[in-house]
Structures are given as C-alpha cells and as structure tokens.
Design an enzyme around this catalytic site. Sequence first.
Site, short mmCIF file in Angstrom:
data_model
loop_
_atom_site.label_atom_id
_atom_site.label_comp_id
_atom_site.label_asym_id
_atom_site.label_seq_id
_atom_site.Cartn_x
_atom_site.Cartn_y
_atom_site.Cartn_z
CE LYS A 42 4.41 -3.01 -20.00
NZ LYS A 42 4.60 -1.66 -20.60
N GLY A 43 4.39 -5.05 -13.34
CA GLY A 43 4.87 -4.58 -12.04
C GLY A 43 5.71 -5.57 -11.24
CG ASP A 99 2.76 -4.66 -8.74
OD1 ASP A 99 1.66 -5.20 -8.53
OD2 ASP A 99 2.89 -3.70 -9.53
CG ASP A 102 -4.91 -1.00 -4.28
OD1 ASP A 102 -4.62 -0.46 -3.21
OD2 ASP A 102 -5.58 -0.42 -5.16
CE LYS A 130 -1.38 1.20 -1.91
NZ LYS A 130 -1.96 2.10 -2.93
NE ARG A 164 6.51 -0.54 -15.48
CZ ARG A 164 5.30 -0.87 -15.04
NH1 ARG A 164 5.16 -1.45 -13.88
NH2 ARG A 164 4.24 -0.62 -15.79
#
Length: 193
Positions: A42-43, A99, A102, A130, A164
């Site tokens: 969903k991010g 989103d 990582d 990141k 969010r």
Amino acid sequence: MHDDIEKILYTEAEIIAGINRVAGEITTAFLGKKFTVVSVLKGSCVFASDLIRRIPIPLELAFVSASSYGDGTLSGQLDLNFFPTDQEVRGRRLLLVDDILDTGRTMHSLVSAFRERGALEVLSCVFLDKPSRRAVDYQADFRCFEVENLFVVGYGLDFAGEYRNLPYVGALHPAVYDNPERTKGSPEPSPQT
Ligand code: 5GP
Ligand code: MG
C-alpha cells in the site's frame, strides 16, 4: 500523530520538488513509448498518485501487493497479490513504483516476477532509498531521496498501519515503536506495506 515524529526529514514542498525532478527524468526516458506504472501497495499509493500527475505522456496504471511474512529482512519470502493480468504485462514496458528501497528484496523479486511473466522492459522508481540497508545487489532506475538508516513514516509509509496520511516524511520517535501497546516487536515491514 505529529507528536510521534522525532524529526521531519522531507517537507511537503521538498517532496513535490523531488517528484517534479524525477517525473521529468521518467518523461524523458519513456517519451514515445507506451508504458504502465505499477504501484506497489500500500505504501507507494500516495507517491504514485502525485508522480503520475506530473508525467505528461500517455501511461496506464496497475497495482501489485508484495507481502513479506515473518522476518521480512531475512526470509525474502514474498506473497504477491493483485498481480496484473498477462495481457497487462506481456510485451509491455513497466515502471514499478515503491515507497522505499530497503534491503532491496521486494523490488528484486518483483522485477524478476514481471520479467518471467513476459514484460518487455521493467524499470523501477522509488520514493526513498536507504542504501545502507541493502542486502541484495539492486539499484532503482529513478529515486527521489536518500535516507539514512532510520524508521520513517508519512507520505504513504506506515507504522502498524498508521501515519500514511502525514503530508511529510519523518523519523518516528523510538518511544512509539518501543511501546509494547503499539507493537509486538521492532518496526519490521508488515504484510502489504
Ligand atoms: P525491502 O524488500 O527493500 O527490504 O523492503 C521494502 C519495504 O519495507 C518497503 O516497501 C516498506 O514497506 C518497508 N520498509 C522498509 N523500510 C521502511 C521504513 O523505514 N519505514 C516504513 N514505514 N517501511 C519501511
Ligand atoms: Mg512496501
């Protein structure tokens, strides 16, 4: 909600400036080519909706969800849902939008899955990167901002399903994720993040 944020990393104005820059790069890359933006739920929904409105060339929109179970940082096991139909994938140029990059496992697995399903080209765009956390050798083709190794929320990114809707990106106060009332452990990615 705002009280739970230790520091703001990117303001709404900075975010829009970053999206304008990346939207320009994407427009140049896909000029004259039909393509589909695939937003990873969903991010990335907040980022993707602002991004596509700044790309003034024809595109289609699709969604996919990648859920990691257990310790998402170790297992790398992803369960894919809402996968676009073969008709939407085969022979198409795709731009996967997420989103945050990582460990890189989500994007790496998704790119492979779409290539296996016959996509002509699969490029990726992430809102945040990141790089210090990378576990697999993967770089996004387009990215808005780099962040240090902090757990960030807002602008689509959640903690335990919340935050969010913050219009900026901020680092969550450790007191929030150390609170046993709010979480059963550390802020690991949860299903459909
Ligand atoms: P990767 O497969 O690259 O390790 O994981 C990417 C996913 O983990 C992101 O799409 C996001 O859902 C989640 N994630 C990683 N870091 C963060 C973070 O700092 N904040 C939030 N809210 N989610 C994160
Ligand atoms: Mg995600």
